[in-house]
Design an enzyme around this catalytic site. Structure first.
Site, PDB file in Angstrom:
ATOM      1  N   GLY A  10      -3.552  18.109  -9.021  1.00 27.13           N
ATOM      2  CA  GLY A  10      -4.998  18.157  -8.880  1.00 27.13           C
ATOM      3  C   GLY A  10      -5.442  19.281  -7.961  1.00 27.13           C
ATOM      4  O   GLY A  10      -4.631  20.057  -7.446  1.00 27.13           O
ATOM      5  N   ASP A  36       2.543   5.974 -12.284  1.00 24.71           N
ATOM      6  CA  ASP A  36       1.234   5.419 -12.613  1.00 24.71           C
ATOM      7  C   ASP A  36       0.793   4.518 -11.470  1.00 24.71           C
ATOM      8  O   ASP A  36       1.354   3.431 -11.265  1.00 24.71           O
ATOM      9  CB  ASP A  36       1.325   4.628 -13.920  1.00 24.71           C
ATOM     10  CG  ASP A  36      -0.022   4.067 -14.358  1.00 24.71           C
ATOM     11  OD1 ASP A  36      -1.019   4.258 -13.631  1.00 24.71           O
ATOM     12  OD2 ASP A  36      -0.076   3.418 -15.415  1.00 24.71           O
ATOM     13  N   ALA A  60      -6.969  10.415  -7.469  1.00 21.34           N
ATOM     14  CA  ALA A  60      -8.232   9.670  -7.436  1.00 21.34           C
ATOM     15  C   ALA A  60      -9.042   9.958  -8.682  1.00 21.34           C
ATOM     16  O   ALA A  60      -8.850  10.977  -9.353  1.00 21.34           O
ATOM     17  CB  ALA A  60      -9.045  10.059  -6.198  1.00 21.34           C
ATOM     18  N   THR A  62     -12.464  11.260  -9.551  1.00 20.36           N
ATOM     19  CA  THR A  62     -13.444  12.038  -8.796  1.00 20.36           C
ATOM     20  C   THR A  62     -14.664  12.442  -9.618  1.00 20.36           C
ATOM     21  O   THR A  62     -15.536  13.142  -9.102  1.00 20.36           O
ATOM     22  CB  THR A  62     -12.793  13.307  -8.222  1.00 20.36           C
ATOM     23  OG1 THR A  62     -12.237  14.091  -9.298  1.00 20.36           O
ATOM     24  CG2 THR A  62     -11.706  12.961  -7.225  1.00 20.36           C
ATOM     25  N   ASP A 104     -17.214  11.462   2.024  1.00 17.50           N
ATOM     26  CA  ASP A 104     -18.461  11.129   2.709  1.00 17.50           C
ATOM     27  C   ASP A 104     -19.293  10.113   1.919  1.00 17.50           C
ATOM     28  O   ASP A 104     -20.198   9.482   2.471  1.00 17.50           O
ATOM     29  CB  ASP A 104     -19.298  12.391   2.936  1.00 17.50           C
ATOM     30  CG  ASP A 104     -19.780  13.028   1.633  1.00 17.50           C
ATOM     31  OD1 ASP A 104     -18.918  13.504   0.864  1.00 17.50           O
ATOM     32  OD2 ASP A 104     -20.993  13.022   1.363  1.00 17.50           O
ATOM     33  N   TYR A 127     -18.657   5.532  -7.353  1.00 16.77           N
ATOM     34  CA  TYR A 127     -17.533   6.307  -6.812  1.00 16.77           C
ATOM     35  C   TYR A 127     -17.338   6.003  -5.330  1.00 16.77           C
ATOM     36  O   TYR A 127     -16.215   5.727  -4.871  1.00 16.77           O
ATOM     37  CB  TYR A 127     -17.786   7.798  -7.029  1.00 16.77           C
ATOM     38  CG  TYR A 127     -16.865   8.694  -6.240  1.00 16.77           C
ATOM     39  CD1 TYR A 127     -15.516   8.798  -6.571  1.00 16.77           C
ATOM     40  CD2 TYR A 127     -17.344   9.448  -5.161  1.00 16.77           C
ATOM     41  CE1 TYR A 127     -14.668   9.622  -5.839  1.00 16.77           C
ATOM     42  CE2 TYR A 127     -16.503  10.265  -4.436  1.00 16.77           C
ATOM     43  CZ  TYR A 127     -15.168  10.351  -4.770  1.00 16.77           C
ATOM     44  OH  TYR A 127     -14.333  11.166  -4.053  1.00 16.77           O
TER      45      TYR A 127
END
Length: 296
Positions: A10, A36, A60, A62, A104, A127
Site C-alpha cells: 500500500g 488475510d 486498512a 481507506t 484524525d 471510516y
C-alpha cells in the site's frame, strides 16, 4: 530486530518496507495474498511462523466515501476493526510490539484547537468509527503498542490528493478546492521513518504524526502544489485554484473541518519531528515528475 509490515504494498506500507531496507532491518511484508487479516487463525499462523519483534499494521480500508455505502459497511468494520483485533491478539500471544496506523477521523472534526492524543474520540463517519474500533481493540489487548494518528497522506504508491490535483491540472484551467477544512499533509516516506524510529523504542502510547510547516486548508495545499509544479512544468502555471466551502462541494462521507493534530508528544518523548510539508512536497514532486518523464 525483525519487523512484519501489513499492507506492505500500500501507499504507506511500500515506504515502510523501503525504510526498513534502508536501515538494514530484517523485514517481512505481507498483503492479503500472504495473510488475510479477516482470518484470525491465518494471522496467528503467519505471526507465529515469522516471530517478529514488532508488527507495523498499515493494512486498512481507506476509501472514505465508499465506506458510507450500505453494502460496504460490514466489510469496512471487518477490515479496520475485526482485522486489527486479529493482529493485536496475535501480537499479544507471541509477545511482540504493535504499531497501529490510525487517523484524525477518530475525532469529531469540530473546533479549532489541535487535537491531543488523549482527547475524547467521537468519529464523524463510518471510516472514522471503524478505525476507532481498531484503536479500542489495540488498547484492550496490548500493553506494548503505539497508535499513530496521521492525516492528509500522500506517497508514491496509491492514490492521493497531490496526484489528483496534478491529473486535473493537465486537463483543466480552473479547479475548486475546499478552504474550510484545516490540517497538515503527511508524506509517507517521512512518516515511515518516524514509525520505524518508534518501534525501536519502549516509549509506548498514542501519538500524532504529520509533517511540520503549519496548519493549512486543502485550498492552500492545492495552491502550493501548483506553485511548485509550475516551477518544474510551465504547463501547470495556467491552473487557477478557486476556494469553495464544504457545503459547496459536498461529499458522501462527512469530512472534518478541524484535522489539526498536536505533535508535542513526539518531541516530549524524544522523537524527531517530520520536516515541513512544503519541503516534503518538493521532494515528492521531484520524484513523481522525474518518474513520469522517464516513462514517456
Amino acid at each position: 530486530m525483525k519487523i512484519l509490515v501489513t499492507g506492505a504494498q500500500g501507499q504507506l506500507g511500500t515506504d515502510m518496507m523501503a525504510e526498513l531496507a534502508r536501515r538494514g532491518v530484517e523485514a517481512v511484508g505481507v498483503d492479503i495474498a500472504d495473510m488475510d487479516i479477516l482470518d484470525g487463525d491465518c494471522v496467528h499462523r503467519t505471526l507465529e511462523a515469522a516471530r517478529p519483534d514488532a508488527v507495523i499494521h498499515c493494512a486498512a480500508w481507506t476509501a472514505v466515501d465508499l465506506a458510507e455505502d450500505a453494502e460496504n459497511r460490514e466489510k469496512v468494520f471487518q477490515v479496520n476493526a475485526a482485522g486489527t483485533e486479529h493482529v493485536a491478539q496475535a501480537c499479544r500471544d507471541i509477545g511482540c510490539k504493535l504499531a497501529y496506523i490510525s487517523t484524525d477521523y477518530v475525532f469529531n472534526g469540530l473546533g479549532e484547537r489541535p487535537w491531543e492524543p488523549d482527547d475524547e474520540r467521537r468519529p464523524l463517519n463510518v471510516y472514522g468509527q471503524s478505525k476507532y474500533q481498531g484503536e479500542l481493540a489495540v488498547e484492550r489487548l496490548m500493553k506494548r503498542y503505539f497508535i499513530i494518528r496521521t492525516a492528509w497522506v500522500f506517497g508514491m504508491a496509491g492514490k492521493n490528493f497531490v496526484q489528483t490535483m496534478l491529473r486535473l491540472g493537465t486537463s483543466r484551467s480552473q479547479i475548486s478546492v475546499v478552504n474550510d477544512q484545516i490540517g497538515t499533509p503527511t508524506y509517507t516516506r517521512d512518516l515511515a521513518r518516524l514509525v520505524v524510529d518508534m518501534v525501536m523504542t519502549e516509549r509506548y502510547g498514542a501519538y500524532h504524526a504529520t509533517n511540520e510547516g503549519g496548519y493549512i486548508s486543502w485550498y492552500d495545499f492545492a495552491c502550493e502544489i501548483f506553485r511548485q509544479a509550475a516551477a518544474r512544468d510551465a504547463g501547470y502555471s495556467r491552473v487557477t485554484v478557486n476556494p469553495v466551502t464544504s457545503e459547496q462541494y459536498p461529499s458522501k462521507a462527512k469530512r472534518p473541518h478541524n484535522s489539526r493534530l498536536s505533535k508535542q508528544k513526539l518531541t516530549d518523548n524524544g522523537f524527531a519531528p517530520l520536516r515541513p510539508w512544503q519541503d516534503a512536497l518538493a521532494g515528492y514532486l521531484q520524484e513523481i515528475m522525474a518518474a513520469s518523464t522517464a516513462s514517456d
